[in-house]
Motif scaffolding. Structure first.
Motif, mmCIF file in Angstrom:
data_model
loop_
_atom_site.group_PDB
_atom_site.id
_atom_site.type_symbol
_atom_site.label_atom_id
_atom_site.label_comp_id
_atom_site.label_asym_id
_atom_site.label_seq_id
_atom_site.Cartn_x
_atom_site.Cartn_y
_atom_site.Cartn_z
ATOM 1 N N SER A 52 117.485 -12.146 45.870
ATOM 2 C CA SER A 52 116.700 -13.369 45.761
ATOM 3 C C SER A 52 115.817 -13.567 46.986
ATOM 4 O O SER A 52 116.128 -13.066 48.072
ATOM 5 C CB SER A 52 117.627 -14.576 45.596
ATOM 6 O OG SER A 52 118.510 -14.672 46.697
ATOM 7 N N PRO A 53 114.715 -14.322 46.860
ATOM 8 C CA PRO A 53 113.775 -14.505 47.984
ATOM 9 C C PRO A 53 114.422 -15.092 49.226
ATOM 10 O O PRO A 53 114.078 -14.710 50.347
ATOM 11 C CB PRO A 53 112.722 -15.463 47.402
ATOM 12 C CG PRO A 53 112.793 -15.278 45.929
ATOM 13 C CD PRO A 53 114.229 -14.981 45.622
ATOM 14 N N ARG B 233 116.222 -12.462 51.433
ATOM 15 C CA ARG B 233 115.463 -11.318 51.942
ATOM 16 C C ARG B 233 115.065 -11.547 53.395
ATOM 17 O O ARG B 233 113.902 -11.632 53.751
ATOM 18 C CB ARG B 233 114.225 -11.070 51.074
ATOM 19 C CG ARG B 233 114.563 -10.488 49.714
ATOM 20 C CD ARG B 233 113.332 -10.276 48.850
ATOM 21 N NE ARG B 233 113.697 -9.701 47.573
ATOM 22 C CZ ARG B 233 113.615 -8.414 47.255
ATOM 23 N NH1 ARG B 233 113.179 -7.552 48.150
ATOM 24 N NH2 ARG B 233 113.967 -7.984 46.059
ATOM 25 N N GLU C 6 114.630 -12.584 39.315
ATOM 26 C CA GLU C 6 113.370 -13.240 39.698
ATOM 27 C C GLU C 6 112.478 -12.321 40.522
ATOM 28 O O GLU C 6 111.251 -12.349 40.399
ATOM 29 C CB GLU C 6 113.707 -14.509 40.494
ATOM 30 C CG GLU C 6 112.488 -15.249 41.026
ATOM 31 C CD GLU C 6 112.875 -16.414 41.916
ATOM 32 O OE1 GLU C 6 111.957 -17.045 42.483
ATOM 33 O OE2 GLU C 6 114.086 -16.691 42.061
ATOM 34 N N THR C 7 113.096 -11.478 41.347
ATOM 35 C CA THR C 7 112.319 -10.677 42.291
ATOM 36 C C THR C 7 111.975 -9.279 41.792
ATOM 37 O O THR C 7 111.015 -8.684 42.277
ATOM 38 C CB THR C 7 113.075 -10.556 43.626
ATOM 39 O OG1 THR C 7 114.430 -10.181 43.364
ATOM 40 C CG2 THR C 7 113.055 -11.869 44.373
#
Length: 361
Positions: free
Chosen positions: A46-47, A50, A204-205
């Motif tokens: 997930s963002p 990261r 999502e990524t």
């Protein structure tokens, strides 16, 4: 033939010890860092992870005490040390492994995931001395023509100098079956114990990367990639005939319907307040009342509505008063005005993710 487990997964040989604890919801997920020497196109990270962040399950970690607290709430029997690549923050990883072994004893099982890029003999020696029980390598076998991949493969050989369990773990990327078989044969020659194959999923990524490469979900309601499960089963059938490794095909359904559910159930009984119900899925179910002035509302409920004070809890952080479901239902029918009543369900996790909200009446 691969045998289907009660956890919606498939096995050849023996299930790795780390997986045995995981499917029962007993493995703490210790996310040591989002830093990684790789940038795999299928990475689901997930963002907000990261970067150089640390989590124990959903709890942000500022000290070892946070990790210990989360393990106690979960009644964990071990931890999976993951990232990113935990070896990118080796000293931190070693500190956490040692602290967990010291607090919970040698029987507390620790397994770790790494690309192998940073798995020097010195780094592995530190992990082994700290108490690591099992190491799982995830080199990017799908981009083999690179110096980084060559270093990963050479470094994996270092792991066999130590008496821990060594295995591999890769996603079942449709169209890449021959590369997975190559990796299985490589591990088998070295004397590894297992290869875990994960059903590939959209996140999502990674969604854009996967769609651009032509991969599709199996249907509109699933994140699983079409053809991944079938490839995984093919690898297991092939592996049983051609190698001495054990194999585990970890499905998307296992993660959602079994592992997470079992972990939530273990946590729920340790965090639920007396007014909360624990559902079959391990969520917390209770009633809430929302109003601009919580103190005024609390006084109204205790004095005018004659609700016993022990049935009410003021949650100022979330701006509400919490109570048993039955009390919320009765009050919603009796009290008029701007007070709003709901039945909510939340995960028993640190972030208390709300999964359902039903307005009353």
């Amino acid at each position: 033939m691969p045998r289907e487990t009660t956890y919606y997964s498939y096995v050849v040989g023996e299930l790795p010890e780390g997986c045995q604890l995981c499917v029962r919801g007993e493995k703490l997920v210790l996310f040591v860092t989002g830093v990684c020497p790789r940038n795999c196109f299928y990475c689901p990270l997930s963002p907000w992870r990261r970067g150089d962040v640390v989590y124990a399950n959903e709890r942000p970690v500022r000290s070892v005490d946070d990790i210990i607290a989360e393990a106690l709430i979960q009644e964990a029997g071990g931890a999976g040390v993951t990232g990113g690549d935990p070896l990118a923050r080796l000293n931190r990883t070693v500190e956490y492994i040692r602290a967990l072994k010291e607090r919970f004893g040698e029987e507390f099982h620790l397994h770790l995931y790494t690309t192998g890029a940073l798995a020097t003999k010195k780094a592995l020696e530190k992990l082994y001395d700290a108490g690591l029980d099992e190491i799982r390598f995830h080199p990017d076998i799908f981009t083999p023509n690179s110096k980084l991949f060559e270093r990963e493969i050479e470094n994996i050989k270092n792991a066999f100098d130590f008496s821990w369990d060594v295995g591999g773990e890769v996603p079942a990327v449709p169209g890449q079956g021959e590369r997975i078989k190559w990796f299985a044969e490589f591990l088998d020659r070295l004397g590894a114990k297992f290869l875990n194959v994960n059903e590939l999923e959209f996140s999502e990524t990674n969604m854009r990367n996967l769609l651009d490469r032509g991969y599709k979900p199996i249907n509109d309601e699933s994140s699983a990639i079409k053809g991944s499960l079938e490839l995984g089963l093919e690898i297991l059938r092939w592996g049983e005939e051609n190698t001495s490794l054990s194999y585990h095909l970890c499905t998307a359904k296992l993660k959602d319907a079994v592992q997470l559910r079992n972990r939530l159930r273990r946590m729920a009984k340790n965090v639920a307040k007396p007014y909360m119900e624990i559902t079959e899925d391990g969520t917390l179910r209770f009633g809430i009342a929302e109003y601009g002035n919580l103190d005024e509302l609390y006084a109204l409920l205790v004095k005018d509505a004659e609700v016993p004070a022990e049935w009410l809890y003021i949650n100022r952080e979330k701006g509400r008063i919490e109570m048993p479901v039955e009390v919320a239902i009765e009050l919603a029918e009796a009290i008029e005005g701007d007070v709003r009543f709901f039945i909510v369900e939340e995960y028993p996790t640190w972030d208390r993710l709300e999964v359902e909200r039903i307005p009353l009446p």
